[in-house]
Write an enzyme that holds these catalytic residues in place. Structure first.
Site, short mmCIF file in Angstrom:
data_model
loop_
_atom_site.label_atom_id
_atom_site.label_comp_id
_atom_site.label_asym_id
_atom_site.label_seq_id
_atom_site.Cartn_x
_atom_site.Cartn_y
_atom_site.Cartn_z
N ASP A 17 7.29 7.69 4.09
CA ASP A 17 6.35 7.55 2.98
C ASP A 17 5.20 8.55 3.15
O ASP A 17 4.62 8.66 4.23
CB ASP A 17 5.81 6.12 2.96
CG ASP A 17 4.89 5.82 1.79
OD1 ASP A 17 4.70 6.70 0.93
OD2 ASP A 17 4.36 4.69 1.74
N HIS A 50 8.57 4.77 0.37
CA HIS A 50 7.58 3.92 -0.30
C HIS A 50 8.24 2.75 -1.04
O HIS A 50 9.19 2.95 -1.79
CB HIS A 50 6.78 4.80 -1.28
CG HIS A 50 5.49 4.21 -1.73
ND1 HIS A 50 4.44 3.95 -0.88
CD2 HIS A 50 5.07 3.83 -2.96
CE1 HIS A 50 3.42 3.46 -1.57
NE2 HIS A 50 3.78 3.37 -2.83
N SER A 92 1.37 -0.92 -2.42
CA SER A 92 0.96 0.33 -3.05
C SER A 92 -0.41 0.18 -3.72
O SER A 92 -1.38 -0.16 -3.06
CB SER A 92 2.04 0.81 -4.03
OG SER A 92 1.84 2.15 -4.40
#
Length: 316
Positions: A258, A290, A163
């Site tokens: 995601d 995610h 991320s």
């Protein structure tokens, strides 16, 4: 009571809230696991200070060694959390680093950079670069940490993250390629569900309108001096230095459900067209969202991600 102490100025629930008086309440990512010897993976960890003045630190991980002269590939890892929550000491990250160190048989440095909003972007990038230079200071065996002096192979260095951490990894790769990083040979980078963005919608992004504003607002929140979602820090497609990415190989992990999946695929397309001479691949997990591997590390897809991560490092 002053009403500003209870009025919310920024709500990033269920992760973080900022009140009008400046108080930051982190709701998620606050738990801490102490360093230890993990009996499940036979991995030992310890915490170190990288820069006392800037409050930059790291957790080091090393597998159980049968040969005390053995040199192992080195992974420098940057955690996610939108630049504002989580640490290397959070249970999901501690567990993941134990697992990847054991699976790949490597040494790892998991970096604790300063977080927004108290320390807005670009501070996270500066702290991460400081950390890489600190790691590089061990290349001749005379650094402050004996684990790195004795057991890290500085010819086989990898940077990885998820991320926001994957975003940091990319930007560290650009910086290494443009400015150099004496002592380190960054063989490859691992981007897990990278936090990239842009003004122009791509792929299926426009179908998830309710989430678009949240992502835009988060970036402006953590990076108040940014030019916006086309800032090269968050949109690699606008970076004139993309072709200077300082590694030979890239793997991008994406998850089917995601919001940022298409950005991962787009990143592969960008690096293949910009003059960079390396090799990029994308690995997509079906039916996942995610950073699913942190929330459900024992699932089949999480185990598959771990194996692909390890095989990328050990690829000859």
């Amino acid at each position: 009571m002053d009403s500003s102490s209870t009025e919310v100025a920024f709500d990033f629930s269920p992760f973080l809230k900022v009140y009008k008086d400046g108080t930051v309440q982190r709701v998620s990512g606050c738990d801490v696991v102490p360093p230890c010897f993990d009996t499940e993976t036979n991995v030992e960890s310890k915490d170190v200070v990288i820069s006392k003045d800037d409050d930059v630190s790291a957790r080091l991980f090393i597998p159980k060694l049968t040969d005390q002269t053995q040199k192992l590939p080195l992974l420098v890892y940057f955690h996610g959390g939108g630049f504002c929550i989580e640490t290397p000491y959070s249970p999901p990250y501690h567990k993941f680093l134990n697992s990847i160190v054991s699976k790949a048989n490597i040494v790892a440095v998991s970096v604790h950079y300063r977080r927004a909003p108290e320390h807005p972007v670009p501070i996270a990038y500066e702290d991460s670069w400081t950390s890489l230079k600190w790691v590089a200071s061990h290349f001749d065996g005379n650094g402050p940490e004996e684990w790195l002096n004795r057991h890290a192979d500085f010819g086989k260095v990898f940077c990885g993250g998820d991320s926001a951490g994957a975003n940091i990894v990319h930007n560290m790769g650009i910086r290494a390629g443009t400015h150099g990083l004496p002592g380190l040979n960054i063989e490859g980078i691992v981007l897990v569900h990278p936090y990239f963005w842009g003004v122009e919608r791509i792929g299926s992004e426009s179908e998830k309108a309710e989430l678009l504003a949240m992502v835009d607002n988060l970036w402006r929140f953590v990076s108040p001096t940014s030019t916006g979602s086309d800032d090269p820090l968050i949109n690699p497609g606008t970076d004139p230095n993309l072709g200077k990415l300082g590694c030979k190989r890239v793997v991008i992990f994406v998850a089917e459900n995601d919001l940022m999946k298409d950005r991962g695929w787009y990143y592969k397309e960008l690096v293949e067209k910009c003059g960079w001479e390396g090799v990029a691949e994308v690995v997509e997990a079906k039916g996942e969202n995610h950073v699913f591997h942190l929330f459900n590390p024992d699932s089949d897809n999480a185990i598959s991600l771990l194996h692909r991560f390890a095989s990328f490092i050990n690829h000859s």
